[in-house]
Motif scaffolding. Sequence first.
Motif: not given
Length: 468
Positions: A377-391
Amino acid sequence: MRSKTSMSHLGPAQRAAGVPAGAGVVGAKKGAAATVKAGAKRTALGGVVGNGVKGEEVMDNKPLKAGAVAKSTETRQPLASRQNNGQATRPIAPVPHRAKAPVAMDQTMATLLSEDDASEMDLDVLSHGPAHAQGKREVASAMQMQVGPEDGSSVGEVSDEEEEEEEEEEDDDDWLRMSEEDMVRNDIELADVKSRFEDEVDMFDTTMVAEYAEDIFKHMEELELSVMPNPRYMDFQTEIEWTMRTTLIDWLLQVHMRYHMLPETLWIAVNLVDRFLSVRVVSLVKLQLVGVTAMFIAAKYEEILAPSVEEFVYMTENGYTKDEILKGERIILQTLDFTVSSYCSPYSWVRRISKADDYDIQTRTLSKFLMEVTLLDHRFLRCKPSMVAAVGMYLARKMLNGTWDDAFVFYSNFTEAQLVPGASLLCERLVEHDFETVYVYKKYANKKFLRASQFARDWALTHAASAW
C-alpha cells in the motif's frame, strides 16, 4: 573379497598421484556426469525445498486465538492461482520454480524486454519532481512581481495565498495530519506515561544492551527521517503507476521467500526502490530491473551468503543480463549516495515494542504479517518504520482482544489516537475482494506462520466496521 588393482605397471609419477589404470575411461564417465549436473546452480545454498525463512522465531503450531476464546480452524480450499486475477498482461515476470527449466517468456514480455530497450537503465535525472516544481513556482512568483495582479491587490499577499493553496493541495492525501489540539493532547499523554512508567531493566541480559538501548533508539529515530521516500513520487513518473509498484513488490516477496532471505533484506530492497523512484524517472520496461537490482544490493548488505548476480538474472527469467544488473547497481548506489545502512526496518522497532507483552509469539507473528501488508500500500510511504511497527502491533493487539496500555505507549512512543488511522487503512486492504490472491496472504496462510493471514482477514470482515 574385492581384489585391489595393481599399480606395478605405472610410472613413479603415476603411482605418487594414485592414478589407476583405465583412468581415461573413468574420467570420461565423470565428465559425462558433470555434464548432466551443469544446470544445478547455487549448490552452496542448497536446493529450494521448503518455504522456510531465516531469522524467524521457532513457532508452535497452535492457531491464533482472540483472548481466551479458542477459534475453530475451518477446512479451507487451496487458494486460487495468480493467473485468475483477471489481468490481461503482467509487466513483472513470475518467479521461476527450481524444479524445472525456466519457462519461456510470452510474446508481450519479450516485446517489453527487447534488446533495444534493455541496453541501459533508461533513467533520466528527475525533471518533473519537487525541485523542478519549486523552480517553476519561483519563476512564476518572479513574473508576478514584475507584472503585478490585475485586481490591484498586493503582490506579496497573492503569492502567500497561492502558496497556502498549494500546500493544502499537497496535504490532501496526508492521513497522518492531525489538528493542533490533537497533537498537544498526544504530547501530554506521552509525557505523562513516560513520567510515571518504570522500565524494568535487566542489566545482566547482554542481548538487550540495556545501558545503551535508549541512545541506540534515539539515534535510529534521527536516521529514519533521513531515508524517507517521497510519498507522491508517482506524480512525476511518466510510465509507471501505483498498481505497477504493487505488482513489483508482490514479485519481490516471492523472490525473497523462494531464496530464504532475511526479513530485513526485503525491507531494505523496498526502501531502495521507493527512494530511487523518488528522484529518478524510470520507464516501465526497467521497473523490474530496479526491483531486482535493489534486492541484489540489499542481499549483499544483509545476507551472510548472498545469491550471486547470475541467480538474480535467473530470477528475471533472463529478462536482464548480468551487465545490466551490475550497471543498475552502480546507478542506484550513486543516486542514493551509497546510503543503505541508515535505514532501520520495522523489525528493529517491533523487538522493542514486544517487551511490553513479554514477546508474545502470536502478537508478533500477526504484527509481522500486517507490517508486510503495508509494503503493498503506497499510502504507508508517509509512515516512518517505527510507526509501521507500532500500527502493526496495535492492530494485532486489537485483533487478539488486547489493549494498548502504558507499556506499549512507552516502548512505541505512539498513542492509540495516532495509530487508529493506519489500522483503519490496513483493515480496508484486508477486506478487498482480491486480497487472497496476493502472495503475502498465501505466505502467512501457512501453518508455520499460525495462519495469521486467514485469521486477520476473517477478523477484518467481521469486526473492522465496528472496531473504531
